[in-house]
Design an enzyme around this catalytic site. Structure first.
Site, PDB file in Angstrom:
ATOM      1  N   TYR A 112       0.742  -1.287  -0.379  1.00 53.84           N
ATOM      2  CA  TYR A 112       0.205  -0.051   0.238  1.00 53.84           C
ATOM      3  C   TYR A 112       0.894   1.313   0.232  1.00 53.84           C
ATOM      4  CZ  TYR A 112       0.897   0.893   4.900  1.00 53.84           C
ATOM      5  OH  TYR A 112       1.097   0.724   6.651  1.00 53.84           O
ATOM      6  N   CYS A 113       0.346   2.400  -0.396  1.00 51.13           N
ATOM      7  CA  CYS A 113       0.635   3.948  -0.657  1.00 51.13           C
ATOM      8  C   CYS A 113      -0.447   4.444  -0.068  1.00 51.13           C
ATOM      9  CB  CYS A 113       1.273   4.211  -1.840  1.00 51.13           C
ATOM     10  SG  CYS A 113      -0.051   4.227  -2.985  1.00 51.13           S
ATOM     11  N   ARG A 114       0.019   6.268  -0.526  1.00 53.00           N
ATOM     12  CA  ARG A 114      -1.693   6.805  -0.274  1.00 53.00           C
ATOM     13  C   ARG A 114      -2.492   6.491  -0.085  1.00 53.00           C
ATOM     14  NH1 ARG A 114      -3.368  11.411  -1.810  1.00 53.00           N
ATOM     15  NH2 ARG A 114      -3.846  12.740  -0.637  1.00 53.00           N
TER      16      ARG A 114
END
Length: 147
Positions: A112-114
């Site tokens: 995941y990221c932002r």
């Protein structure tokens, strides 16, 4: 100066047009060329399974994490101030291809990221390097369930 350039361009266009017309006048008319029959339609090439990112939502990610899957946070370190998933390993996307040895191949990896764009790219990097248990968490940390 501008008028001079405009006249120069106009003159070039006129000369080019005249030359094409003269060449067309000199060339004898050629007989029409028969067009070959179109090739039969070929079936679409099979999609490369490596390029198909496996997406999951946060509910599935948390379920998988409870069963031993690893969270991989590919945001930059300064973004971690906004929070992160429990026990997540942070490897920024820009460093991932150099730090693949830190990501286990023998367990599910929940990336995941932002917002989900970088994590999708990171998941592709993992998949192309033999990580067949890499999953992109949809929506990134913005979609992380807040308690």
């Amino acid at each position: 100066m501008n008028k001079l350039m405009m006249f120069a361009f106009a003159g070039m266009f006129l000369m080019a047009g005249c030359n094409e017309q003269k060449a067309a006048e000199k060339a004898p008319e050629a007989a029409p060329v028969a067009q070959p029959a179109p090739a039969p339609a070929q079936p679409a090439a099979p999609r490369n399974i490596v390029d198909e990112v496996k997406n999951i939502d946060w509910n599935k990610a948390m379920e998988m994490n409870a069963s031993g899957a690893m969270y991989l946070d590919v945001r930059n370190p300064d973004e971690l101030n906004d929070g992160y998933a429990p026990h997540a390993v942070n490897i920024p996307l820009s460093e991932l291809k150099y730090r693949l040895a830190e990501v286990p191949k023998d367990k599910d990896v929940l990336v995941y990221c932002r917002s989900g764009r970088r994590s999708e790219a990171a998941t592709l990097i993992l998949m192309r390097n033999g990580y067949d248990r890499a999953y992109n968490v949809l929506g990134g940390f913005l979609a992380y369930p807040k308690k």
